[in-house]
Write a protein that holds these residues in place. Structure first.
Motif, PDB file in Angstrom:
ATOM      1  N   ARG A 103       0.806  -1.228   0.000  1.00 56.16           N
ATOM      2  CA  ARG A 103       0.000   0.000   0.000  1.00 56.16           C
ATOM      3  C   ARG A 103       0.834   1.271   0.000  1.00 56.16           C
ATOM      4  O   ARG A 103       0.275   2.373  -0.112  1.00 56.16           O
ATOM      5  CB  ARG A 103      -0.932   0.009   1.220  1.00 56.16           C
ATOM      6  N   ASN A 104       2.141   1.151   0.136  1.00 56.99           N
ATOM      7  CA  ASN A 104       3.002   2.331   0.191  1.00 56.99           C
ATOM      8  C   ASN A 104       4.076   2.262  -0.876  1.00 56.99           C
ATOM      9  O   ASN A 104       4.466   1.173  -1.310  1.00 56.99           O
ATOM     10  CB  ASN A 104       3.664   2.442   1.579  1.00 56.99           C
ATOM     11  N   SER A 105       4.538   3.421  -1.314  1.00 51.73           N
ATOM     12  CA  SER A 105       5.637   3.461  -2.274  1.00 51.73           C
ATOM     13  C   SER A 105       6.784   2.607  -1.759  1.00 51.73           C
ATOM     14  O   SER A 105       7.133   2.674  -0.573  1.00 51.73           O
ATOM     15  CB  SER A 105       6.089   4.905  -2.503  1.00 51.73           C
ATOM     16  N   THR A 106       7.357   1.824  -2.660  1.00 52.87           N
ATOM     17  CA  THR A 106       8.246   0.749  -2.217  1.00 52.87           C
ATOM     18  C   THR A 106       9.437   0.608  -3.140  1.00 52.87           C
ATOM     19  O   THR A 106       9.311   0.742  -4.360  1.00 52.87           O
ATOM     20  CB  THR A 106       7.468  -0.594  -2.185  1.00 52.87           C
ATOM     21  N   ASP A 107      10.587   0.328  -2.541  1.00 55.22           N
ATOM     22  CA  ASP A 107      11.749  -0.126  -3.296  1.00 55.22           C
ATOM     23  C   ASP A 107      11.643  -1.641  -3.391  1.00 55.22           C
ATOM     24  O   ASP A 107      11.717  -2.341  -2.375  1.00 55.22           O
ATOM     25  CB  ASP A 107      13.040   0.289  -2.580  1.00 55.22           C
ATOM     26  N   TRP A 108      11.456  -2.156  -4.613  1.00 58.10           N
ATOM     27  CA  TRP A 108      11.189  -3.586  -4.772  1.00 58.10           C
ATOM     28  C   TRP A 108      12.361  -4.472  -4.366  1.00 58.10           C
ATOM     29  O   TRP A 108      12.169  -5.600  -3.914  1.00 58.10           O
ATOM     30  CB  TRP A 108      10.801  -3.892  -6.215  1.00 58.10           C
ATOM     31  N   VAL A 109      13.570  -3.970  -4.517  1.00 60.78           N
ATOM     32  CA  VAL A 109      14.741  -4.759  -4.125  1.00 60.78           C
ATOM     33  C   VAL A 109      14.729  -4.980  -2.613  1.00 60.78           C
ATOM     34  O   VAL A 109      14.900  -6.115  -2.129  1.00 60.78           O
ATOM     35  CB  VAL A 109      16.041  -4.079  -4.577  1.00 60.78           C
ATOM     36  N   ASP A 110      14.501  -3.902  -1.868  1.00 61.81           N
ATOM     37  CA  ASP A 110      14.434  -4.024  -0.409  1.00 61.81           C
ATOM     38  C   ASP A 110      13.225  -4.845   0.014  1.00 61.81           C
ATOM     39  O   ASP A 110      13.290  -5.639   0.972  1.00 61.81           O
ATOM     40  CB  ASP A 110      14.371  -2.634   0.232  1.00 61.81           C
ATOM     41  N   TYR A 111      12.118  -4.645  -0.673  1.00 60.13           N
ATOM     42  CA  TYR A 111      10.900  -5.396  -0.349  1.00 60.13           C
ATOM     43  C   TYR A 111      11.133  -6.897  -0.521  1.00 60.13           C
ATOM     44  O   TYR A 111      10.766  -7.700   0.342  1.00 60.13           O
ATOM     45  CB  TYR A 111       9.759  -4.924  -1.248  1.00 60.13           C
ATOM     46  N   ALA A 112      11.736  -7.276  -1.647  1.00 65.00           N
ATOM     47  CA  ALA A 112      11.993  -8.698  -1.894  1.00 65.00           C
ATOM     48  C   ALA A 112      12.881  -9.290  -0.802  1.00 65.00           C
ATOM     49  O   ALA A 112      12.636 -10.401  -0.307  1.00 65.00           O
ATOM     50  CB  ALA A 112      12.641  -8.880  -3.271  1.00 65.00           C
ATOM     51  N   LYS A 113      13.901  -8.529  -0.428  1.00 65.59           N
ATOM     52  CA  LYS A 113      14.809  -9.016   0.610  1.00 65.59           C
ATOM     53  C   LYS A 113      14.066  -9.203   1.930  1.00 65.59           C
ATOM     54  O   LYS A 113      14.276 -10.202   2.646  1.00 65.59           O
ATOM     55  CB  LYS A 113      15.964  -8.024   0.785  1.00 65.59           C
ATOM     56  N   ALA A 114      13.163  -8.283   2.247  1.00 65.47           N
ATOM     57  CA  ALA A 114      12.386  -8.391   3.484  1.00 65.47           C
ATOM     58  C   ALA A 114      11.429  -9.579   3.453  1.00 65.47           C
ATOM     59  O   ALA A 114      11.048 -10.105   4.505  1.00 65.47           O
ATOM     60  CB  ALA A 114      11.606  -7.097   3.716  1.00 65.47           C
ATOM     61  N   GLN A 115      11.073 -10.009   2.236  1.00 63.21           N
ATOM     62  CA  GLN A 115      10.181 -11.165   2.080  1.00 63.21           C
ATOM     63  C   GLN A 115      10.957 -12.471   1.910  1.00 63.21           C
ATOM     64  O   GLN A 115      10.380 -13.499   1.542  1.00 63.21           O
ATOM     65  CB  GLN A 115       9.273 -10.942   0.866  1.00 63.21           C
ATOM     66  N   ASN A 116      12.246 -12.416   2.190  1.00 61.68           N
ATOM     67  CA  ASN A 116      13.110 -13.598   2.098  1.00 61.68           C
ATOM     68  C   ASN A 116      13.146 -14.193   0.681  1.00 61.68           C
ATOM     69  O   ASN A 116      13.142 -15.414   0.500  1.00 61.68           O
ATOM     70  CB  ASN A 116      12.679 -14.682   3.103  1.00 61.68           C
ATOM     71  N   GLN A 167       7.522  -3.069 -13.493  1.00 60.62           N
ATOM     72  CA  GLN A 167       8.350  -2.565 -14.584  1.00 60.62           C
ATOM     73  C   GLN A 167       9.605  -1.829 -14.139  1.00 60.62           C
ATOM     74  O   GLN A 167      10.443  -1.477 -14.972  1.00 60.62           O
ATOM     75  CB  GLN A 167       7.515  -1.625 -15.469  1.00 60.62           C
ATOM     76  N   ASP A 168       9.739  -1.568 -12.858  1.00 59.75           N
ATOM     77  CA  ASP A 168      10.925  -0.841 -12.391  1.00 59.75           C
ATOM     78  C   ASP A 168      11.311  -1.387 -11.026  1.00 59.75           C
ATOM     79  O   ASP A 168      10.604  -2.220 -10.456  1.00 59.75           O
ATOM     80  CB  ASP A 168      10.624   0.661 -12.314  1.00 59.75           C
ATOM     81  N   ASP A 169      12.441  -0.900 -10.497  1.00 62.28           N
ATOM     82  CA  ASP A 169      12.877  -1.440  -9.207  1.00 62.28           C
ATOM     83  C   ASP A 169      12.277  -0.695  -8.021  1.00 62.28           C
ATOM     84  O   ASP A 169      12.617  -0.957  -6.874  1.00 62.28           O
ATOM     85  CB  ASP A 169      14.407  -1.469  -9.104  1.00 62.28           C
TER      86      ASP A 169
END
Length: 309
Positions: A262-275, A289-291
């Motif tokens: 629900r919030n603007s997100t850095d997908w690289v950090d998000y993926a890492k937080a999701q293991n 389409q972007d990181d």
């Protein structure tokens, strides 16, 4: 000795030297060729299993019979059946990917009242890969940007839902149902997916006919429905077309969990937080389409993630 005579002698000596070198060079080359081992001539590859393929006695698209008694109709189906039967590497991978994605596509078609045969349309459009055409159509259903927006897909810097396997199928169903309302015939609907509704209607009006099989069309649209028919026939009876498809070699559907962002997100950090990795995140969510992603108020995105162990 005058300078002119000296120059003449030098020229004659150079010419003699050149002739001697050339003679012995050619002689050695001929000697090497004479003593070169004789190579066996290359034999053409014999395709011992290649044979003509019998046509089915009858076939239909979405319950609409194909008029195989018409010579050119029979020959066009014949051509596509042979092409796809002997194009083994491509056709085998269609089976592999279909095993992963048909379970996603089939219930969406059914829910929308679109015949199940239209899953083969997606298969011939993209091979169920997220490819991009020369015209800029993308995803499983090869949807243009303007068409995607018309049918409710979000397309911007951060997101392109033409790559979303569920949402793009929903959008394709909207087009197919609208085309059926116009033509009242699923075969014309399939052809219009290639040529466009206006293009098909113009062809019908100009040639004063009312069905696909009586139309004179460009090569691509003329082949289009027969490509769908051929793949359908091969999928329904692979052994009849020389294909031995082992179930254990097929690609399994993704097993995943979902998360709401629900919030603007850095997908690289998000993926890492999701293991997981950013690569895996993009594989499970090709619409990203972007990181990073910018999310406004009251916006959210449902993300697919691999199940945790």
């Amino acid at each position: 000795m005058s300078d002119s005579k000296f120059a003449l002698y030098i020229s004659i000596a150079s010419l003699v030297t050149f002739l001697i070198v050339a003679f012995y060079g050619n002689y050695n080359q001929r000697e090497n060729e004479i003593h070169k081992p004789v190579m066996e001539p290359t034999k053409p590859i014999a395709f011992k299993n290649a044979k003509t393929i019998p046509l089915p006695e009858k076939i239909d698209l979405a319950g609409e019979a194909v008029p195989l008694h018409i010579d050119d109709v029979k020959e066009r189906l014949d051509k596509e059946l042979h092409i796809n039967s002997y194009w083994h590497n491509n056709t085998i991978f269609l089976f592999k990917r279909a095993n992963r994605w048909f379970p996603v596509i089939e219930p969406i078609l059914k829910k929308n009242g679109v015949p199940d045969d239209f899953k083969y349309l997606a298969l011939i459009e993209s091979g169920l890969e997220n490819v991009t055409s020369y015209a800029g159509a993308v995803g499983f259903w090869q949807i243009l940007k303007s068409t995607g927006k018309e049918y409710g897909l979000e397309i911007n810097r951060d997101v392109d839902e033409r790559y979303h396997p569920v949402k793009s199928t929903e959008a394709a169903c909207k087009y197919l149902k609208r085309a059926y309302q116009k033509f009242g015939n699923w075969t014309l609907v399939a052809a219009s997916y290639n040529r466009g509704m206006r293009g098909m209607q113009n062809a019908l009006d100009n040639q004063k006919v009312d069905n696909y099989y009586d139309l004179m069309l460009n090569d691509e649209t003329s082949r289009y429905v027969f490509r769908i028919l051929a793949i359908k026939q091969i999928f329904e009876s692979p052994e009849d077309y020389g294909l031995d498809i082992s179930k254990e070699h097929l690609y399994e559907p993704y097993v995943y969990r979902t998360d709401t962002v629900r919030n603007s997100t850095d997908w690289v950090d998000y993926a890492k937080a999701q293991n997981t990795s950013y690569k895996t995140l993009r594989i499970y969510n090709p619409w990203i389409q972007d990181d990073d992603i910018r999310i406004g108020r009251n916006e959210y995105y449902v993300v697919s993630l691999p199940l945790r162990d």
